[in-house]
Design an enzyme around this catalytic site. Structure first.
Site, mmCIF file in Angstrom:
data_model
loop_
_atom_site.group_PDB
_atom_site.id
_atom_site.type_symbol
_atom_site.label_atom_id
_atom_site.label_comp_id
_atom_site.label_asym_id
_atom_site.label_seq_id
_atom_site.Cartn_x
_atom_site.Cartn_y
_atom_site.Cartn_z
ATOM 1 N N HIS A 41 -6.238 7.140 8.273
ATOM 2 C CA HIS A 41 -5.159 6.502 7.514
ATOM 3 C C HIS A 41 -3.786 6.805 8.076
ATOM 4 O O HIS A 41 -2.866 6.003 7.950
ATOM 5 C CB HIS A 41 -5.208 6.929 6.040
ATOM 6 N N GLY A 42 -3.637 7.970 8.670
ATOM 7 C CA GLY A 42 -2.319 8.263 9.211
ATOM 8 C C GLY A 42 -2.260 9.649 9.805
ATOM 9 O O GLY A 42 -3.066 10.518 9.466
#
Lengths: 484, 367
Positions: free
Chosen positions: A328-329
């Protein structure tokens, strides 16, 4: 340009639709060329020169797929698979994680005397890189596993890798699913077109009216100086963020699926009323389904899955969730978020292995489902705080308050601390909860109203679009999943 | 693609378009406009009340006089007093002046006023209103143009749109789409207010001169004749904090240094537009030079207000309209007690204005 900009609806989508119809009359190949070129045009508008990375990823996997399928030697096949993984994960590593790695290294070496501080490179994250690299990687892996065959023409594969509706934020499509559809001629079916328009309208409504309005409360509550020791305020903030991220991401998916319908392509569903889930496992079967299944097929099962004992299960599950979080990041928040969900899944698995859930369900036959739902959602919404709050101090404070540790209960102060537009936002939250519940029961409200007669369809669509226009906030919020 | 399927798709889209077109403009208007007039969305609803006011005047078939202009006219014109003094049966006198207004902004309401059946219009020609409008940002003008044009209709458009400076054009909403988009920006806040009322959560509002009654109510027509007037801040300064001499040397002197221009400004163009449009609609026009505090005159340089004198003269000659010049020709009789400050009349001043104007207005109404 993205799905909330007027340009997309004013010229891009209609032009692409008309060009695709014209091209389809000439030949199937020409339609695929048109779709590929328009997809690259879309990507150019969305992300500028970063379209070159998509081209690199496409060429790499096209070549690797061909080489793997034509070679009979395991060593050669493995070498080409590694090459594909190296390029794709390399792109992800450099463009998504390098700065994070540097910052972490600096943090770790902070206390080591005379250790040099490395300057971060300030690399801008290319839009959609996590999605299309996963998609193209799965193509090569499936060929390596002999689960599927390579595309016959490069432009077909390029179309798969770049197909604009799902390019930027999914759903992550498997190569085989796409190939079957792109190989058959495009059928212009008014019923399917109307269903596509229904999904687009529904997506716009969810994103601009519900999600973006609720986001104003989220941003306000989780800003500096807010009394985050007030449990009601934190619960409200977390509830609002949960709704915001769902409306934001599922709206993108709806518009993507709707747009794809116009070109005769069916993309997989990505959501299935996730806030109705009654267990952590159930949640991941309903939330971001295309990523969950991708992680299951290409990470969880290869890591051993549930077939190799408790230790393997722990490693496979926790490893998958940690990497899923990191996907996701590039931030410790997402790793922690993945870890928390890993813990929840393990706890749930433990309950199943020890038959605790059966004993519990027998004992509390009536309330079992409700309690399961409540506990699951309580933790899901708690983990949204980790997902949302980058500021560590604010995150810990909110988490403590969320579980009623060192928290105060003050409804008046909570109400006073909400932004100016309060009642409407509360109504939107209520509409969402009702809509989510009803949609879950009838199997998708959008699909129901997509099949209605022209009068009902036109009326509901008109109301939804009017309401979106009337209630949209002054500034549109970027799609959250664009940053992944 | 089957013919039946295509027909179904087209009719679906048609119904959708009809719903959008019929819902959005009407909803934004019905929800936003009353709250603007009510002074809930803006500081003073009077800035947007002109269209509703003129419509109410148009519904009344009795002989009517309307005053337009700035705060000087707003604080001078008492329609109730005039009605009581007037010898013309059933005559009505309406004060539509707006604080800080000028011909450049008043011109927006002229097409509607022209078709309202009004008999006489008093147009303020103020020495302080004849200045050059500059291109560029201007919060007040942006506000006035935006608020007024977003609640107008196509019938309110006219040649006045061409007088608006190019830079200011962007603040005009000249078609239903633009007006709807503009109103949309106020829509959510308006809904919130309505819901606050519904749930009884609204903060108590101060009822002061900013209060405007609901259009159509009994109080509404009274308000159009005799609006609420604010107490002057300067009035307090003058009477409580400063001596008269001190006031004259400071505030009054500063407020007397403007030099009205003779021609060529957008305010002049607007005045010409206003007068010509009203005359074309068979409405009697009276140009009114407003009274100034007697202490102001000694601070004027010789010829300082020649621009004003020439403007009044030119307009009267060109359009052959009546002139009442309280600034110079009929300045006698205006005394300190009539003013709340250097420019604005108080209760006594309003009575004086009423007594002096009503006979003239009667004669015009009778003719």
């Amino acid at each position: 340009m993205d799905f909330t900009t007027i340009e997309y609806y004013q010229w891009f989508l209609p032009c692409t639709f008309i060009l695709a119809i014209i091209a389809n009359r000439k030949s199937k190949n020409l339609r695929i060329w048109v779709l590929t070129l328009m997809s690259y045009t879309f990507f150019w508008y969305a992300s500028g020169w970063h379209f070159l990375l998509l081209a690199v990823s496409t060429i790499t996997d096209w070549v690797a797929g061909k080489k793997i399928s034509t070679s009979t030697e395991d060593l050669v096949r493995k070498r080409w698979l590694r090459f594909s993984l190296f390029v794709n994960l390399g792109l992800l590593g450099v463009f998504k994680y390098l700065d994070f790695l540097i910052e972490t290294l600096n943090l770790v070496t902070l206390k080591i005397p005379e250790s040099p501080e490395i300057a971060a490179l300030g690399i801008i994250l290319p839009v959609g890189i996590s999605f299309y690299t996963f998609q193209t990687m799965s193509y090569t892996i499936d060929i390596y596993r002999k689960k599927s065959k390579p595309y016959k023409k490069m432009v077909h594969f390029a179309c798969y890798a770049s197909f604009f509706p799902q390019l930027v934020a999914g759903p992550i499509v498997r190569a085989d699913e796409f190939k079957k559809q792109i190989d058959s001629p495009m059928e212009i079916n008014p019923t399917v077109i109307r269903l596509g328009l229904t999904l687009i309208i529904f997506g716009i409504f969810k994103k601009l009216m519900i999600g973006d309005n609720i986001s104003l409360h989220v941003d306000y509550i989780f800003s500096d100086g807010m009394p985050l020791d007030n449990i009601l305020l934190v619960w409200w903030g977390s509830l609002c963020f949960g709704i915001q991220i769902y409306c934001d991401f599922s709206a993108y998916t709806d518009i993507a699926i709707g747009s794809a319908y116009l070109f005769g392509i069916t993309l997989p569903e990505n959501f299935d009323t996730p806030y109705a889930a009654r267990s952590p496992q159930d949640f991941w079967r309903r939330w971001h389904i295309s990523l969950s299944t991708w992680l299951r097929d290409y990470l969880y099962i290869p890591l051993g899955g549930s077939r190799g004992g408790k230790r393997t299960l722990f490693i496979a599950l926790m490893g998958t969730m940690l990497l899923g979080g990191l996907w996701h990041g590039a931030s410790w928040n997402f790793i922690l978020w993945g870890f928390m969900h890993g813990l929840l899944l393990l706890a749930h698995r433990y309950m199943i292995l020890t038959n605790w859930n059966i004993t519990f369900s027998e004992k509390f036959a009536k309330s079992y489902l409700v309690i399961g739902w409540f506990v699951t959602q309580y933790f899901v919404f708690m983990t949204w705080l980790i997902f949302r709050l980058e500021n560590t101090e604010m995150m810990w404070r909110s988490l403590k308050t969320f579980v009623a540790y060192d928290a105060i209960w003050d409804p008046v102060a909570a109400w006073d601390n909400l932004p100016e537009i309060k009642i409407i936002t509360c109504l939107f939250v209520l509409i969402f909860i009702l809509g989510h519940g009803i949609s879950g029961r009838i199997g998708g409200f959008k699909h129901w109203f997509g099949k209605q007669n022209p009068l009902v369809w036109g009326f509901i669509s008109g109301i939804l679009l009017s309401a979106t226009f009337l209630y949209q906030p002054a500034e549109t919020v970027d799609f959250i999943y664009f940053q992944f | 693609m089957t013919r039946e399927g295509l027909k179904s798709l087209i009719s679906s889209l048609f119904v959708c378009a009809v719903v959008i077109i019929s819902i959005t403009p009407a909803f934004t208007y019905v929800v936003v406009q009353p709250l603007i007039i009510e002074s809930r969305l803006v500081t003073f609803g009077r800035y947007a009340f002109a269209s509703e006011a003129i419509d109410s005047i148009a519904e009344d078939e009795s002989p009517s006089v309307v005053g337009i202009g700035s705060s000087m006219m707003y604080k001078a014109f008492d329609g109730k007093c005039m009605e009581e003094l007037s010898g013309v049966e059933n005559s009505k006198f309406y004060n539509l002046a707006i604080p800080a207004s000028r011909p450049y902004t008043d011109m927006m309401q002229i097409p509607r006023l022209s078709s309202s059946g009004t008999d006489v219009v008093l147009v303020e020609v103020g020495s302080n209103l004849l200045f050059q409008m500059s291109e560029g940002p201007n919060e007040y003008l942006e506000f006035r143009f935006t608020v007024q044009t977003m609640i107008q209709e196509n019938a309110d458009l006219g040649a006045w749109t061409e007088i608006v400076l190019p830079y200011h054009q962007k603040w005009l909403y000249l078609n239903e789409y633009e007006r709807t988009v503009a109103r949309q920006e106020w829509f959510v806040e308006s809904n919130e207010i309505i819901l606050e009322r519904l749930f009884d959560l609204e903060d108590e509002q101060d009822i002061d001169f900013r209060f405007l009654p609901e259009p159509g109510s009994n109080e509404w027509l009274d308000y159009l004749q005799r609006p609420g007037w604010p107490a002057s801040v300067i009035d307090n300064e003058w009477k409580r904090k400063m001596s008269m001499d001190e006031y004259n040397e400071t505030v009054l002197m500063k407020r007397s240094n403007f030099e009205p221009l003779e021609h060529g400004t957008r305010n002049h163009a607007a005045l010409e537009y206003i007068i010509s449009e009203l005359i074309e609609a068979d409405i009697e026009v009276v140009l009114v030079g407003m009274p100034h505090h007697p202490h102001k005159y000694p601070y004027l340089d010789p010829g300082q207000w020649d621009g004003y004198n020439h403007t009044l003269e030119n307009l009267a000659e060109t359009y052959d309209v009546a002139v009442v010049d309280f600034t110079w020709q009929e300045k006698e009789g205006w005394v300190n007690e009539h003013f709340s400050d250097g420019n604005h009349l108080d209760d006594e001043g309003r009575d004086e204005f009423c007594e002096r104007m009503t006979p003239l207005l009667d004669s015009l109404l009778e003719s």
